[in-house]
Design a protein around this motif. Structure first.
Motif, PDB file in Angstrom:
ATOM      1  N   ARG A  45       0.834  -1.211   0.000  1.00  0.00           N
ATOM      2  CA  ARG A  45       0.000   0.000   0.000  1.00  0.00           C
ATOM      3  C   ARG A  45       0.867   1.260   0.000  1.00  0.00           C
ATOM      4  O   ARG A  45       0.551   2.244  -0.677  1.00  0.00           O
ATOM      5  CB  ARG A  45      -0.930  -0.007   1.216  1.00  0.00           C
ATOM      6  CG  ARG A  45      -2.022  -1.063   1.129  1.00  0.00           C
ATOM      7  CD  ARG A  45      -2.899  -1.043   2.343  1.00  0.00           C
ATOM      8  NE  ARG A  45      -3.686   0.166   2.447  1.00  0.00           N
ATOM      9  CZ  ARG A  45      -4.454   0.478   3.477  1.00  0.00           C
ATOM     10  NH1 ARG A  45      -4.529  -0.355   4.518  1.00  0.00           N
ATOM     11  NH2 ARG A  45      -5.142   1.591   3.502  1.00  0.00           N
ATOM     12  N   THR A  46       1.959   1.217   0.749  1.00  0.00           N
ATOM     13  CA  THR A  46       2.866   2.377   0.794  1.00  0.00           C
ATOM     14  C   THR A  46       3.514   2.602  -0.568  1.00  0.00           C
ATOM     15  O   THR A  46       3.573   3.736  -1.054  1.00  0.00           O
ATOM     16  CB  THR A  46       3.964   2.151   1.864  1.00  0.00           C
ATOM     17  OG1 THR A  46       3.327   1.907   3.112  1.00  0.00           O
ATOM     18  CG2 THR A  46       4.877   3.359   1.979  1.00  0.00           C
ATOM     19  N   ALA A  49       0.976   4.025  -2.917  1.00  0.00           N
ATOM     20  CA  ALA A  49       0.684   5.422  -2.575  1.00  0.00           C
ATOM     21  C   ALA A  49       1.800   6.357  -3.045  1.00  0.00           C
ATOM     22  O   ALA A  49       1.547   7.491  -3.448  1.00  0.00           O
ATOM     23  CB  ALA A  49       0.497   5.559  -1.060  1.00  0.00           C
ATOM     24  N   LEU A  50       3.032   5.855  -3.023  1.00  0.00           N
ATOM     25  CA  LEU A  50       4.174   6.692  -3.402  1.00  0.00           C
ATOM     26  C   LEU A  50       4.409   6.745  -4.913  1.00  0.00           C
ATOM     27  O   LEU A  50       5.049   7.663  -5.406  1.00  0.00           O
ATOM     28  CB  LEU A  50       5.455   6.187  -2.723  1.00  0.00           C
ATOM     29  CG  LEU A  50       5.533   6.330  -1.202  1.00  0.00           C
ATOM     30  CD1 LEU A  50       6.739   5.580  -0.658  1.00  0.00           C
ATOM     31  CD2 LEU A  50       5.607   7.796  -0.800  1.00  0.00           C
TER      32      LEU A  50
END
Lengths: 248, 121
Positions: A45-46, A49-50
């Protein structure tokens, strides 16, 4: 020396060396009281998102580059039909200032070509409310009227762009953003050069070949700029360094 | 042309958490502080994209900590709110306060025992 795993390497490539290491460290620390599955879900997820803006920005650039021929071609026909005034025509030099038309041509065309690729990239990658997008947007709007090929406008566009560029370089608040945009210019200039190589008649006879703007060489160069060159330049020139080392 | 300094709700929450934590503000503690104070559990990805955006806006800066074993030898990256960040936060909070004025939506603040005792002494 600490060994870097593939997951950490990917995160560092996406977020930058210092950011990536710290984020991965945070996830490792958070996962100490949770499961391994939680770690990989949070990691994915990180990462998404990035990075989700990057492929979207590259796709937007390819679309912009491919549609340039239609947009500019239509603008040309709307204003001048198929016979614009060539640069060496006396009518182009409305104010009789030596080299003004040539100077304006070089500045505004290079700025427009560069920003045709970079503006959609920075607007999507960093958001419309980013300082880079503001600066790129202003320069783009100032340079695009060069395609009106109306002599007075033609000469003003380059001068206006040059004034904004110099003002941004003189301002501490906007200098780094301007340097980033200028640093991309040589790469785009190569694309322009390659394109012009396909249409030497434009330079020799003052004809304006619309085929120049259908050049397919732009596509891979646009992708290379947005996917490789621009992110690297952005990392080197615009991403802040940490201000110091804290000692616990 | 001034760069935009308006703050979203989550940006304000993150800035407030960082200010509350002082020198101990980094990814893990910020997430824990937000969870403890607001009951929300933001994803790490949402926090990092917000922090990076605020770094680009000049609202926060980072400083490296020292590597620790619990993080696999990776350094913490501590967050600090800049003067611009404090100023933007104060403006945003002042705007909220102004809009809240006269609405009586918040419960009355509890009166401390010290003040009560002092009043009847």
């Amino acid at each position: 020396m600490r060994k870097t795993g593939l997951g950490e390497w990917i995160l560092k490539s996406a977020a930058g060396q210092e950011r990536g290491t710290a984020i991965y460290g945070d996830l490792v620390e958070l996962a100490a009281t949770r499961s391994r599955v939680w770690f990989w879900v949070a990691y994915t997820r990180t990462l998404v998102a990035l990075t989700w803006r990057i492929p979207l920005a590259v796709l937007a650039v390819v679309f912009f580059v491919r549609s340039r021929g239609r947009v500019v071609g239509n603008l040309m026909m709307l204003v001048w039909g198929h016979h614009p005034i060539p640069l060496n025509d006396p009518r182009m030099h409305v104010w009789r200032v030596p080299y003004l038309a040539e100077f304006s041509s070089i500045v505004s065309l290079r700025v427009m070509f560069t920003l045709w690729i970079l503006l959609p990239y920075v607007a999507i990658r960093f958001g419309m409310r980013n300082r880079l997008s503001y600066l790129a947007g202003v320069l783009f709007l100032l340079s695009v009227p060069v395609y009106s090929f109306r002599p007075a406008i033609y000469q003003v566009t380059g001068v206006a762009c040059a004034v904004v560029i110099l003002a941004a370089l003189a301002s501490a608040a906007w200098r780094r953003e301007m340097i980033f945009l200028l640093a991309n210019l040589p790469v785009v200039a190569i694309a322009f050069y390659l394109g012009v190589q396909h249409a030497p008649g434009f330079l020799r006879h003052g004809q304006f070949p619309l085929s120049v703007f259908h050049m397919r060489i732009d596509d891979p160069i646009a992708i290379a700029i947005t996917a490789i060159v621009a992110p690297l330049l952005h990392r080197w020139l615009l991403e802040s360094r940490t201000v110091g080392v804290a000692h616990a | 042309m001034a760069a935009d300094r308006s703050l979203g709700e989550f940006e304000q929450i993150v800035l407030l958490a960082v200010l509350r934590l002082g020198d101990e503000a980094y990814g893990v503690t910020i997430l824990q502080e937000i969870a403890a104070r607001t009951g929300r559990n933001p994803s790490p990805g949402a926090l990092y994209t917000t922090l990076h955006r605020m770094e680009d806006k000049g609202l926060v800066t980072f400083r490296d900590g020292e590597p620790t074993a619990e993080r696999g030898g990776r350094a913490k990256r501590f967050v600090q709110v800049t003067r611009e960040g404090r100023s933007s936060l104060a403006s945003a909070q002042a705007a909220y306060r102004s809009l809240m004025e006269g609405l009586n939506l918040l419960p009355a603040a509890p009166v401390s025992k010290f003040v009560v005792r002092g009043a009847y002494a």
